[in-house]
Design an enzyme around this catalytic site. Structure first.
Site, PDB file in Angstrom:
ATOM      1  N   ALA A  14       0.847  -1.192   0.000  1.00 24.66           N
ATOM      2  CA  ALA A  14       0.000   0.000   0.000  1.00 24.66           C
ATOM      3  C   ALA A  14       0.882   1.242   0.000  1.00 24.66           C
ATOM      4  O   ALA A  14       0.615   2.211  -0.705  1.00 24.66           O
ATOM      5  CB  ALA A  14      -0.904  -0.006   1.215  1.00 24.66           C
ATOM      6  N   ALA A  15       1.937   1.200   0.780  1.00 22.11           N
ATOM      7  CA  ALA A  15       2.815   2.363   0.892  1.00 22.11           C
ATOM      8  C   ALA A  15       4.105   1.968   1.587  1.00 22.11           C
ATOM      9  O   ALA A  15       4.187   0.898   2.192  1.00 22.11           O
ATOM     10  CB  ALA A  15       2.115   3.450   1.702  1.00 22.11           C
ATOM     11  N   MET A  16       5.095   2.827   1.482  1.00 28.55           N
ATOM     12  CA  MET A  16       6.360   2.593   2.172  1.00 28.55           C
ATOM     13  C   MET A  16       6.850   3.911   2.742  1.00 28.55           C
ATOM     14  O   MET A  16       6.875   4.925   2.056  1.00 28.55           O
ATOM     15  CB  MET A  16       7.383   1.980   1.193  1.00 28.55           C
ATOM     16  CG  MET A  16       8.785   1.857   1.758  1.00 28.55           C
ATOM     17  SD  MET A  16       8.871   0.808   3.239  1.00 28.55           S
ATOM     18  CE  MET A  16      10.312   1.514   4.052  1.00 28.55           C
ATOM     19  N   GLU A  17       7.290   3.832   4.002  1.00 26.77           N
ATOM     20  CA  GLU A  17       7.550   5.050   4.766  1.00 26.77           C
ATOM     21  C   GLU A  17       8.914   5.682   4.536  1.00 26.77           C
ATOM     22  O   GLU A  17       9.447   6.295   5.454  1.00 26.77           O
ATOM     23  CB  GLU A  17       7.424   4.717   6.255  1.00 26.77           C
ATOM     24  CG  GLU A  17       8.556   3.826   6.833  1.00 26.77           C
ATOM     25  CD  GLU A  17       8.213   2.349   6.903  1.00 26.77           C
ATOM     26  OE1 GLU A  17       7.299   1.931   6.170  1.00 26.77           O
ATOM     27  OE2 GLU A  17       8.862   1.633   7.674  1.00 26.77           O
ATOM     28  N   ASN A  18       9.509   5.532   3.357  1.00 21.31           N
ATOM     29  CA  ASN A  18      10.830   6.108   3.149  1.00 21.31           C
ATOM     30  C   ASN A  18      10.883   7.524   3.735  1.00 21.31           C
ATOM     31  O   ASN A  18      10.005   8.335   3.499  1.00 21.31           O
ATOM     32  CB  ASN A  18      11.148   6.182   1.664  1.00 21.31           C
ATOM     33  CG  ASN A  18      10.933   4.862   0.987  1.00 21.31           C
ATOM     34  OD1 ASN A  18      11.415   3.840   1.460  1.00 21.31           O
ATOM     35  ND2 ASN A  18      10.177   4.864  -0.101  1.00 21.31           N
ATOM     36  N   HIS A  67      -0.420   6.214   9.019  1.00 22.82           N
ATOM     37  CA  HIS A  67       0.538   5.144   9.302  1.00 22.82           C
ATOM     38  C   HIS A  67       1.948   5.539   8.830  1.00 22.82           C
ATOM     39  O   HIS A  67       2.908   5.476   9.589  1.00 22.82           O
ATOM     40  CB  HIS A  67       0.066   3.873   8.591  1.00 22.82           C
ATOM     41  CG  HIS A  67       0.937   2.679   8.773  1.00 22.82           C
ATOM     42  ND1 HIS A  67       0.559   1.586   9.518  1.00 22.82           N
ATOM     43  CD2 HIS A  67       2.176   2.384   8.305  1.00 22.82           C
ATOM     44  CE1 HIS A  67       1.520   0.681   9.496  1.00 22.82           C
ATOM     45  NE2 HIS A  67       2.528   1.142   8.756  1.00 22.82           N
ATOM     46  N   GLU A  68       2.034   5.953   7.571  1.00 18.63           N
ATOM     47  CA  GLU A  68       3.366   6.245   7.014  1.00 18.63           C
ATOM     48  C   GLU A  68       3.998   7.475   7.672  1.00 18.63           C
ATOM     49  O   GLU A  68       5.206   7.523   7.861  1.00 18.63           O
ATOM     50  CB  GLU A  68       3.294   6.434   5.489  1.00 18.63           C
ATOM     51  CG  GLU A  68       2.703   5.246   4.730  1.00 18.63           C
ATOM     52  CD  GLU A  68       3.307   3.894   5.081  1.00 18.63           C
ATOM     53  OE1 GLU A  68       4.501   3.841   5.412  1.00 18.63           O
ATOM     54  OE2 GLU A  68       2.562   2.892   5.037  1.00 18.63           O
TER      55      GLU A  68
HETATM   56 ZN   LIG Z   1       4.349   0.310   8.390  1.00 17.17          ZN
END
Ligand SMILES: [Zn+2]
Length: 1063
Positions: A443-447, A479-480
């Site tokens: 869904a996403a990545m917190e870079n 979340h991210e």
């Molecule tokens: Zn996460």
């Protein structure tokens, strides 16, 4: 293609810098040629930080592992190896995690006698080191099968005492170890990339600045399938080259080994420069490409996904989270693209022939897994936070133009402000970019500073998006952004604690959404149905696992990013926050972040900090001791509260491991109850028909305990786990269940909304597992006609739809659906459908009412209320006739699905056409999923086949389509068969990226419930040799439980239903 301005003034870099192999610091002039811009350089500032960085890293590693390493030179092996192995075997207790590679570096000289002498020295050093090692964070578990089990005596031992810090086996081949050897530590990387977007390749030159901890002749770096073209090693800041005997890739451990002709010296600094080239990948990991079509023109982009272990696919590095370093990245690409990375652009250098190099500012200390970059021709919108952070949302130009990114951009700004305030720590970088990409494995990545989202989880079109879609987007963003602190600023030491960062970010999805929408009451309410109840289903299986899992090697890592890590992690953190008190918990978190910022921390660092915080307000709870029970043991307890008939106010409270399959306990000694004990913060209320009489909290530590409770008499009821803040189920004696049911029937509001939902979920699951007669949950839901709140309806809907799957092939199914309809009809008649979508906005004022209405309509249409069907059909017919969609966004999915299931095939074609022409991602998603509701198997097969057509259906949506087909009785067998037929396609298409989430496997198997189907599932797994896959193990257990339920409880359920409906 539009190349967007970057904002701010861009100047050429003209600062002091170091050449990797240079003999001294050099003043660096503005650079223009490719060659000069690709030299290995390090900003002066980094050097000043370097000593501090190295010390900080050493500190951390000292706490978590020992750096000494025993390396035996090849020529001394003959004598040294056998002996040392023998010695190691006899004294070593293997630590539970590989954080503690205990090795001692000694060159053993030739000859047996001298080997013995060396051995004695090594032993002395090991003993000395062990004193320091006692500080490490350890746990005292031993593994039995899947379960971590404690014997009573062992439990109080910490991991330190179990993992005797004696040196491990001699590593004559340090590259053959599962973890990197600890002889060198990086403190800075200079990475220069040239990306060729025409043929999807790139070349790279990386210069790694490192500190030598222990003398070694080997530099071992992670590198996965990277063709290396040249390697140089020098003493840092000199022109002194070290001779390289050879270098080679060792694919088993995804490492590049550089063998030197002489040793690196301890405490000295070196640089390794490596040139390589590779493909911009097709699979969605590492540095990969993607594309999208606007106005019939295809545009390409390339983006990274490094978490957890894919940075090594793109550049050689020490790809473990503890090796934090600073990074300076420069990317050369064609002018028609723009490049993004974690940091802002420092300089743009115009090269020859339409190429440019974008140089990014150096990052703070960080781990490799949340480093990122992207090359695209997106446009953006931006905003600035109160504290001056520039936030941009980048997406394909048409989406930006439509305003689809505005919502996420606006909440991100508010969320950065919220978290800065909540954590009392500023956001660490000058900017945060959100990147919406059409294709992404997650869904996403917190870079850090460049978080990447798949379009469906970040773009939102006002006016056509429903509340569930809005919530979904909101929570992914919350979340991210949380990860920018929990994960990026403070990072887990090793992957066994991944649940800590994921659990936090997931818990904060609810806390952060409450900040944005205080009326939604997410943390107190929605958390229960969406998180707690869902994960307890999974964690009640014998095939579950402790949340803190042993991770030995790269291939284990994907396994730990599962729903248990996210959801149970969040549930445990919520439990701690509630028994500590939200404010004290927040203060503890602030101190924790402050102490570990730009560094790494494990769970014990957090538990110790929270314990300290409690001590400051005079409370003594050893949080680590409490939480080890919850994190190192799998599963959760069911607490049974029994009332003592003879002495009115005395309770007998017992705990046991809740498990859906009781038989496991007798068959497998690992599940014997004595091994499973928790320290349970049990809150108890006593009440009568009009109000609550008392509330109290008791810590339950033993298998059985007796407690006296005030105000308890014959007419009052007991309720445990108030507001369901604890991660456990509660059962009562039957008399108390009846009292609770009476309470709900007469005056439900005396019991909190959370507990009403909790009672429903506990009752159905206790009955499913055989802890409670089948009639209790069915009697309980009779009160629903009086229920006006969304949450209990949501809980009821979840358990009823689950039960529905188990009984919908029963020949008496109609008495079940009739019974459910009796409970649903009054609420449906009261609420009905929402008004037409005139001036509808995505953020509805009355979220609770709209969600409640939605839930009731779903149940009413599903279980066959004729008026519900008629309404859905008329809404859809009106749209088809007028070509103007007036269906309110919040119920569109229900209207589409119900319409398609009841109307003729033209409707299916109409929705399919609308799917193709729609531009709003949220609308596209529900149109496509509605097609799965058809009862026509020809159309369903057509949909399944279309779902694999990448031109028509985005790769990440395919799985949702198949799961939706499997949701309905007519599609189940088709979906299950399709999954089996296309197994190889799924395997090669999603590979390691998507299969880990097991969504698909669960979706196409969890309705199987006969012996024959179970056999078929087992045979399929055997044939594809996927036996060890956790998702398949789970699938088998779920189907076995379904089969068992049919055998044991189905008749009992239907008997009661028959009696109930005839009376
Ligand atoms: Zn996460």
């Amino acid at each position: 293609m539009l190349k967007v301005g970057r904002g701010g003034s861009v100047t050429l870099l003209a600062r002091s810098a170091l050449k990797c192999s240079g003999s001294r610091r050099q003043q660096r002039a503005p650079v223009k040629t490719e060659r000069s811009s690709r030299r290995c350089q390090q900003p002066v500032g980094n050097l000043l930080l370097e000593a501090v960085n190295v010390m900080a890293l050493e500190d951390k590693r000292d706490k978590s592992m020992s750096f000494t390493q025993m390396v035996i030179e090849e020529d001394s092996m003959r004598n040294g190896r056998g002996l040392s192995d023998q010695w190691a075997d006899s004294v070593m207790v293997r630590p539970r995690t590989t954080e503690r590679h205990i090795t001692v570096h000694r060159r053993l000289v030739l000859g047996f006698a001298i080997s013995i002498l060396g051995l004695i020295i090594v032993t002395i050093i090991a003993v000395l080191l062990s004193v320091k090692f006692e500080e490490c964070s350890n746990d005292g578990s031993t593994k039995v099968g899947n379960a971590t089990v404690y014997s009573g005596a062992k439990f109080n031992q910490t991991r330190e005492s179990l993992s005797n810090p004696n040196p491990s086996k001699i590593a004559e081949k340090p590259w053959a170890q599962l973890r990197l050897p600890t002889s060198i530590k990086p403190y800075h990387y200079d990475l220069n990339l040239t990306a060729f977007m025409d043929n999807f390749t790139f070349t790279g030159e990386i210069c790694i600045w490192m500190h030598c901890v222990n003398p070694t002749k080997y530099i071992v770096l992670h590198a996965d399938k990277l063709p290396v073209e040249g390697v140089e090693v020098t003493v840092a800041n000199t022109s002194e080259h070290l001779g390289i005997r050879k270098y080679f890739l060792y694919p088993q451990n995804q490492v590049l080994v550089i063998m030197l002709t002489r040793e690196l010296k301890a405490q000295k600094h070196y640089t390794a420069t490596i040139k390589y080239s590779a493909k911009i990948a097709d699979e969605l990991l590492g540095f990969f490409r993607s594309s999208y079509v606007t106005n019939a023109e295809r545009s390409y982009l390339a983006v990274t996904q490094f978490s957890p272990t894919h940075a090594r696919k793109t550049f050689p590095c020490l790809d473990e989270p503890v090796y934090k370093a600073t990074f300076k990245i420069a990317i050369k690409h064609q002018e028609s693209y723009l490049a993004l990375s974690n940091m802002p652009v420092d300089a743009i250098i115009h090269e020859e022939d339409g190429w440019i190099t974008e140089q990014f500012s150096p990052t703070p200390r960080m781990s490799t897994y949340y480093l990122a970059w992207a090359i695209c021709n997106f446009t953006y919108k931006e905003t600035v936070t109160k504290s001056g952070i520039t936030v941009r949302l980048y997406a394909r130009p048409d989406a930006i133009q439509r305003g689809s990114g505005d919502y996420a951009l606006n909440i991100t700004k508010r969320l950065l402000e919220f978290y800065e305030d909540y954590f009392n720590v500023s956001y660490s970088l000058p900017k945060l970019d959100l990147l919406a990409v059409p294709k992404y494995p997650y869904a996403a990545m917190e870079n850090w500073g460049l978080s990447v989202f798949v379009e469906q989880r970040i773009l939102l079109d006002p006016g056509v998006s429903s509340i569930p879609y809005l919530l979904d987007v909101t929570m992914v963003v919350v979340h991210e952004i949380c990860h920018q602190w929990f994960g990026d600023l403070v990072t887990p030491i090793w992957w066994e604690d991944v649940w800590l960062k994921e659990g936090f970010a997931h818990y904060f999805e609810y806390v952060g959404t409450d900040y944005l929408y205080p009326d939604f009451n997410m943390e107190k309410q929605r958390f229960l149905t969406d998180d707690l109840h869902e994960v307890m289903l999974l964690d009640g299986l014998a095939s579950s696992h402790p949340i803190s899992q042993e991770v030995l090697q790269a291939t284990d890592i994907d396994r730990v990013f599962d729903r248990i890590a996210y959801k149970k992690g969040a549930a445990l953190i919520r439990m701690v926050a509630n028994f500590m008190g939200q404010h004290v918990f927040q203060v503890g978190l602030q101190d924790f972040l402050m102490e570990h910022m730009f560094s790494n921390a494990g769970r014990n660092d957090l538990w110790n900090k929270l314990t300290e915080t409690l001590q400051k307000i005079g409370k003594t709870i050893n949080i680590r001791e409490v939480m080890d029970r919850w994190t190192l043991q799998m599963g959760y307890p069911v607490v049974t509260i029994g009332r003592n008939e003879s002495s009115g106010d005395t309770l007998t409270i017992s705990q046991e491991h809740f498990i859906y399959d009781h038989t496991v306990k007798s068959v497998n000694p690992a599940f014997s109850n004595n091994s499973y004990l928790w320290e349970i913060p049990l809150t108890v209320a006593v009440g009568n028909l009009s109000h609550i009489l008392s509330e109290t909290m008791i810590w339950i530590n033993n298998k059985t305990e007796h407690h006296r409770i005030h105000f308890l008499d014959n007419s009052s009821w007991l309720l445990g786990n108030l507001n369901q803040t604890g991660y456990f189920r509660v059962n009562y004696d039957l008399r108390n269940w009846k009292l609770l049911i009476d309470q709900l029937m007469t005056n439900p509001e005396v019991i909190s909304v959370g507990n009403r939902a909790g009672l429903i979920d506990d009752a159905f699951n206790l009955a499913r597992a055989g802890y409670l007669p089948q009639n209790i949950p069915l009697e309980l839901i009779q009160y629903l006609s009086k229920e006006k709140e969304f949450l209990p309806w949501h809980a009821a809907s979840n358990v009823l739809l689950h039960l529905d799957k188990l009984v919908d092939r029963n020949k008496e199914y109609n008495i079940f659906s009739q019974y459910v309809l009796q409970q649903v009809a009054p609420a449906y008649n009261l609420l009905g459908w929402p008004e037409d979508a005139v001036n509808s906005t995505v953020v509805q004022a009355s979220y609770q009412t709209e969600e409640l209405r939605r839930k009731v309509i779903i149940l009413a249409c599903k279980f066959g209320i004729a008026l519900c069907h008629e309404k859905a059909v008329s809404l859809l017919s009106e749209w088809m006739a007028s070509d103007h969609n007036r269906i309110p966004p919040n119920v569109r999915d229900i209207a589409y699905c119900t319409g398609i299931s009841l109307m003729d095939d033209n409707v299916w074609d109409f929705i399919w056409t609308k799917y193709q022409s729609s531009t709003a991602v949220s609308e596209k998603k529900i149109l496509l999923e509605a097609l799965a509701c058809s009862k026509n198997t020809v159309l369903l097969n057509r949909l399944l086949n279309l779902s694999l057509n990448s031109q028509m259906v985005p790769d990440q949506t395919t799985i949702d389509v198949i799961i939706h087909v499997a949701k309905y009785p007519n599609g189940r067998d088709l979906a299950w068969k399709f999954f089996q037929d296309k197994w190889n396609v799924f395997k090669s298409r999603y590979g390691e990226a998507l299969f880990m989430n097991s969504k698909l496997i669960k979706g196409v198997t969890d309705f199987l419930s006969t012996e024959a189907e179970l056999k078929e599932l087992k045979e399929f797994i055997k044939n594809v040799r996927a036996g060890a896959d956790a998702s398949f193990t789970q699938a088998i257990e779920i189907v076995e439980a379904n089969v068992r339920w049919h055998g044991l409880f189905e008749d009992e359920l239907f008997q009661w239903l028959r009696k109930s409906l005839s009376s």
